[in-house]
Design an enzyme around this catalytic site. Structure first.
Site, PDB file in Angstrom:
ATOM      1  N   ALA A  76     -45.923 -44.264  75.183  1.00 36.11           N
ATOM      2  CA  ALA A  76     -45.008 -43.230  74.695  1.00 36.11           C
ATOM      3  C   ALA A  76     -44.040 -42.883  75.819  1.00 36.11           C
ATOM      4  O   ALA A  76     -43.889 -41.730  76.212  1.00 36.11           O
ATOM      5  CB  ALA A  76     -45.779 -41.996  74.238  1.00 36.11           C
ATOM      6  N   CYS A 135     -35.495 -45.614  67.415  1.00 36.19           N
ATOM      7  CA  CYS A 135     -35.380 -44.315  68.091  1.00 36.19           C
ATOM      8  C   CYS A 135     -35.338 -43.204  67.039  1.00 36.19           C
ATOM      9  O   CYS A 135     -34.775 -43.387  65.960  1.00 36.19           O
ATOM     10  CB  CYS A 135     -34.092 -44.234  68.901  1.00 36.19           C
ATOM     11  SG  CYS A 135     -33.805 -45.600  70.018  1.00 36.19           S
TER      12      CYS A 135
END
Length: 309
Positions: A76, A135
């Site tokens: 992440a 994204c």
């Protein structure tokens, strides 16, 4: 077969750009090349795909942001990057020292942010652009660009309108129908597609009863995702007429060959480079051995050549 013929038999062409072989790095796993240049001869790679670059520097997500899981890893990172100004000044000149194709991965929070980077790269000496549409899309209520066909088509068209280089659209696997997404970016004018990006995963520490990643969820990559990735590459290759770049759990030539037989023109090696910095070169060497051992004169004989059971 003479040496020149042996050398040329791995050559592939993606949207008019010729690669000396079909093996490239996967964005986000190889920095921008310099980080691995001590261990990997960049001159041997078909292409270096850079880490995602945005219009301004991104700090990324809070730590911890990497976790090992069975069969791979979760990350992440949050697309931490130095921004396009530093990238153009520092990273492109470094990569130009090598005889390899340069593919720049582009990220953003909005269509305007993507197109700003694409426009900036138009005059730079890079060969192709890979648009990361996984994204979070702030303007679409947090939905990723890569999960809504109409939005994916829209951003593809916007990038193509300002791009000087061929545009590769990187597809998210976190969708119901990957072929539908591929058809959407093809309709938007994409020159090629790459897949898969990471699968969304989670890990919980049962002793602390807490999420292992500060972000709670992360992108799952590594050998465990390969069967899913091969299936998606096969579906996409049969749904569109664009070149397909396959990735997801590749660590050996045999892995790469699965993707090629499923319909991929080229492949990207990602997570494997973390534990084996020579992984990309091992895959290239293995492909050459496979062609030798099976009397194959050109890699194109294998693209999409899987036999029906």
């Amino acid at each position: 077969m003479n040496m020149d013929e042996k050398k040329n038999r791995l050559r592939v062409n993606i949207a008019g750009v010729e690669l000396k072989n079909p093996v490239m790095t996967a964005s986000g796993t190889f920095g921008s090349g310099e980080e691995y240049s001590e261990w990997t001869d960049l001159n041997r790679l078909g292409a270096v795909v850079t880490k995602g670059v945005a219009n301004v520097p991104w700090p990324g997500n809070p730590t911890p942001r990497v976790a090992e899981v069975y069969g791979g890893m979760l990350n992440a990172i949050g697309l931490q990057n130095p921004g396009i100004d530093v990238f153009c000044k520092r990273d492109i000149p470094f990569l130009k020292k090598y005889n390899t194709r340069i593919i720049v991965n582009v990220c953003g929070h909005s269509i305007e942010e993507y197109t700003e980077v694409v426009e900036r790269l138009a005059e730079e000496p890079v060969d192709m652009l890979e648009i990361n549409i996984s994204c979070p899309n702030v303007r679409e209520g947090g939905i990723a660009f890569g999960t809504v066909p109409a939005v994916a088509e829209k951003i593809t068209r916007a990038c193509k309108d300002v791009a000087k280089q061929p545009v590769i659209m990187k597809l998210s696997p976190n969708v119901t129908d990957i072929a539908e997404m591929a058809r959407a970016v093809e309709a938007g004018g994409a020159d090629a597609v790459s897949l898969i990006n990471t699968l969304t995963g989670m890990k919980i520490d049962v002793n602390r009863r807490r999420f292992v990643l500060a972000n709670r969820t992360g992108g799952m990559s590594g050998p465990a995702v390969k069967p899913v990735a091969v299936r998606m590459v096969y579906e996409v290759a049969h749904a569109i007429s664009l070149p397909v770049i396959g990735m997801g759990g590749i660590s050996t030539a045999e892995d790469a060959l699965e993707f090629i037989l499923a319909g991929a023109t080229a492949v990207s090696v990602g997570t494997a480079s973390f534990y084996n910095p020579h992984a990309t070169l091992d895959v290239i060497d293995g492909l050459e051995r496979y062609l030798d051992e099976n009397g194959i004169e050109d890699i194109h004989e294998l693209i999409g050549a899987v036999q029906e059971a």
